[in-house]
Design a protein around this motif. Structure first.
Motif, PDB file in Angstrom:
ATOM      1  N   TRP A  29      52.516  51.069  95.633  1.00 15.42           N
ATOM      2  CA  TRP A  29      51.578  52.016  95.033  1.00 15.42           C
ATOM      3  C   TRP A  29      51.838  52.144  93.550  1.00 15.42           C
ATOM      4  N   ILE A  30      50.870  52.666  92.849  1.00 17.49           N
ATOM      5  CA  ILE A  30      51.079  52.981  91.425  1.00 17.49           C
ATOM      6  C   ILE A  30      51.050  54.487  91.315  1.00 17.49           C
ATOM      7  N   ARG A  31      52.081  55.053  90.740  1.00 18.54           N
ATOM      8  CA  ARG A  31      52.173  56.509  90.655  1.00 18.54           C
ATOM      9  C   ARG A  31      50.991  57.067  89.856  1.00 18.54           C
ATOM     10  N   PRO A  32      50.488  58.234  90.264  1.00 16.35           N
ATOM     11  CA  PRO A  32      49.351  58.809  89.518  1.00 16.35           C
ATOM     12  C   PRO A  32      49.791  59.502  88.235  1.00 16.35           C
ATOM     13  N   ASP A  33      51.137  59.480  87.960  1.00 15.03           N
ATOM     14  CA  ASP A  33      51.619  60.125  86.740  1.00 15.03           C
ATOM     15  C   ASP A  33      52.305  59.118  85.818  1.00 15.03           C
ATOM     16  N   THR A  34      51.912  57.826  85.943  1.00 13.58           N
ATOM     17  CA  THR A  34      52.501  56.823  85.039  1.00 13.58           C
ATOM     18  C   THR A  34      52.110  57.162  83.611  1.00 13.58           C
ATOM     19  N   PRO A  35      52.979  56.873  82.621  1.00 14.73           N
ATOM     20  CA  PRO A  35      52.613  57.197  81.240  1.00 14.73           C
ATOM     21  C   PRO A  35      51.312  56.501  80.866  1.00 14.73           C
ATOM     22  N   SER A  36      50.483  57.195  80.120  1.00 16.92           N
ATOM     23  CA  SER A  36      49.186  56.639  79.752  1.00 16.92           C
ATOM     24  C   SER A  36      49.360  55.520  78.728  1.00 16.92           C
ATOM     25  N   LYS A  37      48.540  54.463  78.884  1.00 13.98           N
ATOM     26  CA  LYS A  37      48.594  53.374  77.903  1.00 13.98           C
ATOM     27  C   LYS A  37      47.507  53.557  76.843  1.00 13.98           C
ATOM     28  N   CYS A  38      46.777  54.658  76.957  1.00 18.26           N
ATOM     29  CA  CYS A  38      45.648  54.884  76.049  1.00 18.26           C
ATOM     30  C   CYS A  38      46.155  54.991  74.604  1.00 18.26           C
ATOM     31  N   THR A  39      45.455  54.338  73.691  1.00 17.94           N
ATOM     32  CA  THR A  39      45.914  54.318  72.288  1.00 17.94           C
ATOM     33  C   THR A  39      45.185  55.335  71.419  1.00 17.94           C
ATOM     34  N   TRP A  40      44.403  56.230  72.054  1.00 17.44           N
ATOM     35  CA  TRP A  40      43.673  57.234  71.261  1.00 17.44           C
ATOM     36  C   TRP A  40      44.662  58.142  70.540  1.00 17.44           C
ATOM     37  N   LYS A  41      44.445  58.366  69.268  1.00 15.00           N
ATOM     38  CA  LYS A  41      45.268  59.295  68.489  1.00 15.00           C
ATOM     39  C   LYS A  41      44.337  60.088  67.601  1.00 15.00           C
ATOM     40  N   PRO A  50      39.878  53.558  70.786  1.00 18.72           N
ATOM     41  CA  PRO A  50      39.599  52.762  71.997  1.00 18.72           C
ATOM     42  C   PRO A  50      38.354  53.249  72.724  1.00 18.72           C
ATOM     43  N   HIS A  51      37.876  54.412  72.345  1.00 19.72           N
ATOM     44  CA  HIS A  51      36.704  54.951  73.046  1.00 19.72           C
ATOM     45  C   HIS A  51      35.430  54.357  72.469  1.00 19.72           C
ATOM     46  N   HIS A  52      34.489  54.082  73.347  1.00 15.69           N
ATOM     47  CA  HIS A  52      33.214  53.630  72.809  1.00 15.69           C
ATOM     48  C   HIS A  52      32.411  54.867  72.462  1.00 15.69           C
ATOM     49  N   HIS A  53      31.493  54.722  71.572  1.00 16.86           N
ATOM     50  CA  HIS A  53      30.788  55.909  71.093  1.00 16.86           C
ATOM     51  C   HIS A  53      29.300  55.734  71.324  1.00 16.86           C
ATOM     52  N   ALA A  54      28.924  55.887  72.563  1.00 15.07           N
ATOM     53  CA  ALA A  54      27.524  55.697  72.930  1.00 15.07           C
ATOM     54  C   ALA A  54      26.691  56.802  72.304  1.00 15.07           C
ATOM     55  N   GLU A  55      25.579  56.412  71.697  1.00 15.45           N
ATOM     56  CA  GLU A  55      24.656  57.426  71.171  1.00 15.45           C
ATOM     57  C   GLU A  55      23.942  58.043  72.361  1.00 15.45           C
ATOM     58  N   TYR A 179      34.117  62.617  77.481  1.00 19.47           N
ATOM     59  CA  TYR A 179      34.122  62.394  76.031  1.00 19.47           C
ATOM     60  C   TYR A 179      32.706  62.015  75.571  1.00 19.47           C
ATOM     61  N   ASP A 180      32.078  61.131  76.356  1.00 22.63           N
ATOM     62  CA  ASP A 180      30.758  60.618  75.968  1.00 22.63           C
ATOM     63  C   ASP A 180      29.607  61.541  76.346  1.00 22.63           C
ATOM     64  N   THR A 181      29.746  62.310  77.400  1.00 23.89           N
ATOM     65  CA  THR A 181      28.591  63.108  77.837  1.00 23.89           C
ATOM     66  C   THR A 181      28.837  64.615  77.772  1.00 23.89           C
ATOM     67  N   THR A 182      29.803  65.132  78.540  1.00 23.95           N
ATOM     68  CA  THR A 182      29.976  66.593  78.588  1.00 23.95           C
ATOM     69  C   THR A 182      30.224  67.156  77.183  1.00 23.95           C
ATOM     70  N   ALA A 183      31.131  66.494  76.444  1.00 21.48           N
ATOM     71  CA  ALA A 183      31.473  67.002  75.102  1.00 21.48           C
ATOM     72  C   ALA A 183      30.264  66.907  74.174  1.00 21.48           C
ATOM     73  N   GLU A 184      29.508  65.795  74.272  1.00 18.20           N
ATOM     74  CA  GLU A 184      28.318  65.623  73.415  1.00 18.20           C
ATOM     75  C   GLU A 184      27.304  66.723  73.716  1.00 18.20           C
ATOM     76  N   GLU A 185      27.184  67.023  74.992  1.00 19.12           N
ATOM     77  CA  GLU A 185      26.221  68.043  75.404  1.00 19.12           C
ATOM     78  C   GLU A 185      26.605  69.411  74.818  1.00 19.12           C
ATOM     79  N   ILE A 186      27.889  69.694  74.847  1.00 14.83           N
ATOM     80  CA  ILE A 186      28.353  70.970  74.276  1.00 14.83           C
ATOM     81  C   ILE A 186      28.013  71.005  72.791  1.00 14.83           C
TER      82      ILE A 186
END
Ligand SMILES: Cc1ncc(COP(=O)(O)O)c(C=O)c1O
Length: 498
Positions: A29-41, A50-55, A179-186
């Motif tokens: 199994w892969i633990r659900p708390d493995t450190p994130s590899k996401c490079t967002w800063k 790393p996030h796409h920015h859909a209009e 990030y792409d929808t809920t936040a944009e809507e707010i």
């Protein structure tokens, strides 16, 4: 909830046998708390994100409610005067498992949803209606134990050919969607001006996605995280200290920090509790017509505290993640609230005159019982003759074994599951309510709102030859709505004539 999808393959239930043998294998199994590899800063140029920015094109307005100061002041948990900022509730009603089951139904995939016992039957029923197979796991199982919902989902994935685990705890699309929808809507609906966002955390996808976007586009906005007592997601660590090991609000809090939850973007955490969460959810329903679930109450219970630091004209957005539909038999029911200790009988307001009279006062007829060895045919005959719909089955010493009801027995006979010559022990039914002779008619009326009858029992203490004693429950009678109605109407007639 951990979703599992595979192309329609082995027969439903086929996984069970493999599951039993699975324990012998080494765990994969892969633990659900493995450190994130996401490079967002925060602060990285958007081109390096790393996030796409859909209009997004303007969205139809969601249901926004402004909770002005006057309204917030009415909140029972909030004793200090409230601020005069506006609290707006963003209702985003979806539950991951239901969304997955829906997509699987449309695409023709086999979908297995692994979920803890705590989750409501309403969720199970919707999932089943969508054709999903449900596997329930113990609520108390630690996340890293093989019997937890995460552990069982991985075991199934490893055993079913071509199975995939969607893994909401690690799946980068989880926060990205927000990030792409809920936040944009707010941002769209607040014209880019938001001073505070209050959101619960389960997987953390919602709060992470929203807070990352807002930190980029609306840097002054304060992000408040809501974590229930008994969970360990809040920071600093001291906030999580508690004796509580269990809470009733569904969908929030965990005993591990999911990979997708980026706590660096949360400015402040508050702990929530069941009492305040359900009180607030019920209040939002009653006073604002927002048909929300329990975790929306958790968010709002924190928002009315956190928003006090805002000034007049500032805006606080509260995320309401789920709807009332999933909790009809839970916090929406007064009975459930009383049973769980979140409400007292007295909270229900004025009680009718008969409420506190004990069941003893009802003139119940002498109990009719049958032994388990009586045949079905004979029992039907007795019931017909006596004009009863149900009868308790007791053993020779009077101990209650269960009930037989006319309806249940006839459907078993008609379906060929039993023969008229079979003993009634084969059709014993255990899903009935018992009530004590000393209980009041108020409690009885709650039972009769749902059940057709209740078995009236009283406790006997029996002394044995060796001097020891034991308690036994004996049948005193059966009580139905007619008995209660007859009693109330007769007494009312007497009161009027006196
Ligand atoms: C009822 C409910 N509330 C809140 C949440 C929390 O959302 P998230 O997992 O994005 O943190 C969930 C998640 O499934 C949920 O089902």
């Amino acid at each position: 909830m951990a979703g599992e999808l595979s192309r329609a393959g082995p027969s439903p239930g086929g996984f069970k046998a493999r599951l039993d043998r699975g324990g012998e294998k080494e765990r994969q199994w892969i633990r659900p708390d493995t450190p994130s590899k996401c490079t967002w800063k925060l602060g990285k140029p958007l081109s390096a994100s790393p996030h796409h920015h859909a209009e997004t094109s303007p969205l139809p307005p969601l249901w926004w409610k402004c909770w002005k100061a006057g309204c917030a002041r009415a909140v029972p948990v909030c004793s200090v005067p409230c601020c005069c900022c506006s609290l707006s509730a963003l209702c985003a009603f979806a539950v991951a498992g239901i969304g997955l089951a829906l997509a699987a139904a449309v695409k023709g995939y086999r979908c297995i949803i692994v979920m803890p016992e705590k989750m409501s039957m309403e969720k199970v029923d919707v999932l089943r209606a969508l054709g999903a197979e449900i596997v329930r796991t113990p609520t108390t199982a630690r996340f890293d134990s093989p019997e937890s919902h995460v552990g069982v989902a991985w075991r199934l994935k490893n055993e079913i050919p071509n199975a995939h685990i969607l893994d909401q705890y690690r799946n980068a699309s989880n926060p990205l969607t927000h990030y792409d929808t809920t936040a944009e809507e707010i941002l769209q609906q607040c014209d880019g001006k938001v001073d505070m966002v209050v959101a619960t955390a389960g997987t953390g996808g919602t709060i992470t996605g929203i807070s990352r976007k807002l930190k980029e586009k609306c840097p002054g906005c304060k992000i408040i995280g809501v974590d229930p007592e008994g969970s360990i997601l809040a920071e600093p660590e001291e906030l999580n200290k508690t004796d509580k090991t269990m809470y009733e609000v569904e969908g929030i809090g965990y005993d591990f920090v999911p990979t997708v939850l980026d706590r660096s973007t949360v400015d402040q955490w508050y702990k929530s509790n069941d009492e305040e969460s359900f009180a607030l959810a019920r209040m939002m329903i009653r006073e604002e017509g927002l048909l929300c679930g329990g975790s929306s109450g958790s968010a709002m219970s924190v928002a009315v505290k956190a928003a006090k630091e805002l000034k007049e004209g500032q805006r606080c957005v509260v995320i309401c993640p789920d709807s009332i539909r999933n909790y009809m038999s839970k916090f929406l029911s007064d009975k459930w609230m009383i049973q769980k200790g979140f409400m007292k009988e007295e909270d229900l307001g004025n009680k009718p005159w008969w409420w506190n009279i004990s069941i003893q006062e009802l003139s119940l007829s002498a109990p009719l019982t049958v032994l388990p060895t009586v045949t079905c045919a004979k029992t039907v005959e007795i019931l017909r003759e006596k004009g009863f719909d149900q009868v308790p089955v007791v053993d020779e010493s009077g101990v209650i074994l269960g009930m037989v009801t006319l309806g249940n027995m006839l459907s078993s006979l008609l379906a060929g599951k039993v023969k008229p010559s079979d003993e009634v022990r084969k059709v014993i039914y255990k899903q009935f309510q018992q009530i004590n002779l000393k209980d009041n008619l108020g409690k009885l009326s709650h039972i009769l709102e749902i059940d057709h009858f209740a078995l009236v029992v009283h406790e006997q203490i029996q002394y044995h030859t060796d001097g020891s004693s034991s308690k036994r429950q004996m049948v005193f009678g059966i009580v139905t709505a007619i008995d209660l109605l007859n009693f109330v109407t007769a007494r009312e007639r007497e009161r009027k004539s006196n």
